[in-house]
Write a protein that holds these residues in place. Structure first.
Motif, PDB file in Angstrom:
ATOM      1  N   LEU A   1      40.066  31.276  43.407  1.00  0.00           N
ATOM      2  CA  LEU A   1      41.164  31.747  44.250  1.00  0.00           C
ATOM      3  C   LEU A   1      40.647  32.584  45.419  1.00  0.00           C
ATOM      4  N   GLN A   2      39.696  33.475  45.128  1.00  0.00           N
ATOM      5  CA  GLN A   2      39.123  34.312  46.187  1.00  0.00           C
ATOM      6  C   GLN A   2      38.298  33.482  47.169  1.00  0.00           C
ATOM      7  N   HIS A   3      37.644  32.459  46.638  1.00  0.00           N
ATOM      8  CA  HIS A   3      36.840  31.573  47.485  1.00  0.00           C
ATOM      9  C   HIS A   3      37.727  30.795  48.457  1.00  0.00           C
ATOM     10  N   LYS A   4      38.900  30.380  47.985  1.00  0.00           N
ATOM     11  CA  LYS A   4      39.786  29.565  48.806  1.00  0.00           C
ATOM     12  C   LYS A   4      40.652  30.391  49.752  1.00  0.00           C
ATOM     13  N   LYS A   5      41.057  31.589  49.318  1.00  0.00           N
ATOM     14  CA  LYS A   5      41.919  32.430  50.145  1.00  0.00           C
ATOM     15  C   LYS A   5      41.315  33.829  50.212  1.00  0.00           C
TER      16      LYS A   5
ATOM     17  N   ASN B   1      45.969  45.835  41.319  1.00  0.00           N
ATOM     18  CA  ASN B   1      46.925  45.102  40.495  1.00  0.00           C
ATOM     19  C   ASN B   1      47.972  44.411  41.378  1.00  0.00           C
ATOM     20  N   PHE B   2      48.477  43.300  40.877  1.00  0.00           N
ATOM     21  CA  PHE B   2      49.581  42.569  41.500  1.00  0.00           C
ATOM     22  C   PHE B   2      49.226  41.917  42.835  1.00  0.00           C
ATOM     23  N   THR B   3      47.951  41.542  42.999  1.00  0.00           N
ATOM     24  CA  THR B   3      47.590  40.622  44.072  1.00  0.00           C
ATOM     25  C   THR B   3      48.157  39.259  43.684  1.00  0.00           C
ATOM     26  N   LYS B   4      48.675  38.524  44.645  1.00  0.00           N
ATOM     27  CA  LYS B   4      49.375  37.278  44.325  1.00  0.00           C
ATOM     28  C   LYS B   4      48.811  36.105  45.121  1.00  0.00           C
ATOM     29  N   PHE B   5      48.754  34.952  44.459  1.00  0.00           N
ATOM     30  CA  PHE B   5      48.318  33.714  45.105  1.00  0.00           C
ATOM     31  C   PHE B   5      49.413  32.668  44.916  1.00  0.00           C
ATOM     32  N   LEU B   6      49.817  32.046  46.007  1.00  0.00           N
ATOM     33  CA  LEU B   6      50.812  30.984  45.939  1.00  0.00           C
ATOM     34  C   LEU B   6      50.099  29.644  46.048  1.00  0.00           C
ATOM     35  N   VAL B   7      50.403  28.755  45.112  1.00  0.00           N
ATOM     36  CA  VAL B   7      49.714  27.468  44.987  1.00  0.00           C
ATOM     37  C   VAL B   7      50.732  26.342  45.135  1.00  0.00           C
TER      38      VAL B   7
ATOM     39  N   VAL C   1      47.613  28.244  48.856  1.00  0.00           N
ATOM     40  CA  VAL C   1      47.991  28.175  50.270  1.00  0.00           C
ATOM     41  C   VAL C   1      48.189  29.555  50.890  1.00  0.00           C
ATOM     42  N   LYS C   2      48.401  30.571  50.069  1.00  0.00           N
ATOM     43  CA  LYS C   2      48.607  31.902  50.630  1.00  0.00           C
ATOM     44  C   LYS C   2      48.252  32.970  49.601  1.00  0.00           C
ATOM     45  N   ARG C   3      47.737  34.083  50.134  1.00  0.00           N
ATOM     46  CA  ARG C   3      47.387  35.244  49.308  1.00  0.00           C
ATOM     47  C   ARG C   3      48.184  36.449  49.812  1.00  0.00           C
TER      48      ARG C   3
END
Length: 198
Positions: free
Chosen positions: A149-153, A164-170, A177-179
């Protein structure tokens, strides 16, 4: 067995042991880089809160929101409430929320996996989607999914998860697609979720 034979056998074992150690360490190093080869989140298998393997292929065709949760953070109350609301509002349309407990930030997720975690979330009235085993999201023991996830966004200033509560939308193809930063409230992601659900 003669002492000479014992010496030879011992040397072979030591040599084999060294070879196996080198092989295992090389394999571990290669495995840590495998996340860079992943095409989507579907290439990963994670553990649920009871330690069972879960292939993320089960989420094919769904929009997925991935978040690292904590129970004793200043952001907990708002995020638990809004993640629950978003999950309930969009579940039938295809949204899946994946919550990964993490204790790396000021030890703010002390609950154990399994029943302790389930009871905590129930008592907090937090229906935060599918809950997985507690993981590291940063450092040498970071879960491969989070490395991916970190590599992509990438993040602002640096890629590591900041809190805490970092979010990734897939999206429905399993591509991040978004962090979103920890202080971005789940309700503020609703429009992005709706676009991907269309």
């Amino acid at each position: 067995m003669t002492s000479f034979t014992q010496y030879i056998v011992g040397a072979c074992i030591v040599g084999l042991g060294g070879y196996l150690y080198y092989y295992i360490k090389s394999y571990e190093m290669a495995s840590k880089e495998d996340y860079k080869k992943a095409k989507s989140i579907y290439d990963f298998t994670v553990k649920d809160t009871y330690g069972n393997d879960v292939s993320l292929e089960k989420y094919k065709g769904h929009v997925v929101l991935i978040v690292n949760i904590a129970s004793q953070c200043g952001l907990t109350k708002t995020n638990y409430k809004q993640l629950t609301e978003i999950k309930e509002k969009y579940y039938d349309q295809g949204l899946r929320v994946l919550s990964f407990p993490c204790n790396q930030f000021n030890s703010q997720m002390p609950e154990d996996d399994g029943e302790a975690m389930v009871c905590h979330l129930r008592d907090a009235k937090a229906d935060v989607g599918d809950v997985f085993a507690k993981i590291d999201v940063n450092g040498p023991n970071a879960d491969p999914l989070y490395q991916y996830l970190q590599h992509k966004k990438s993040g602002t200033f640096f890629d590591a998860i900041k809190w805490n509560f970092t979010k990734f939308l897939v999206n429905k193809e399993g591509i991040p697609v978004k962090r979103y930063a920890p202080y971005t409230e789940p309700k503020d992601i609703a429009k992005d979720i709706e676009k991907l659900l269309e």
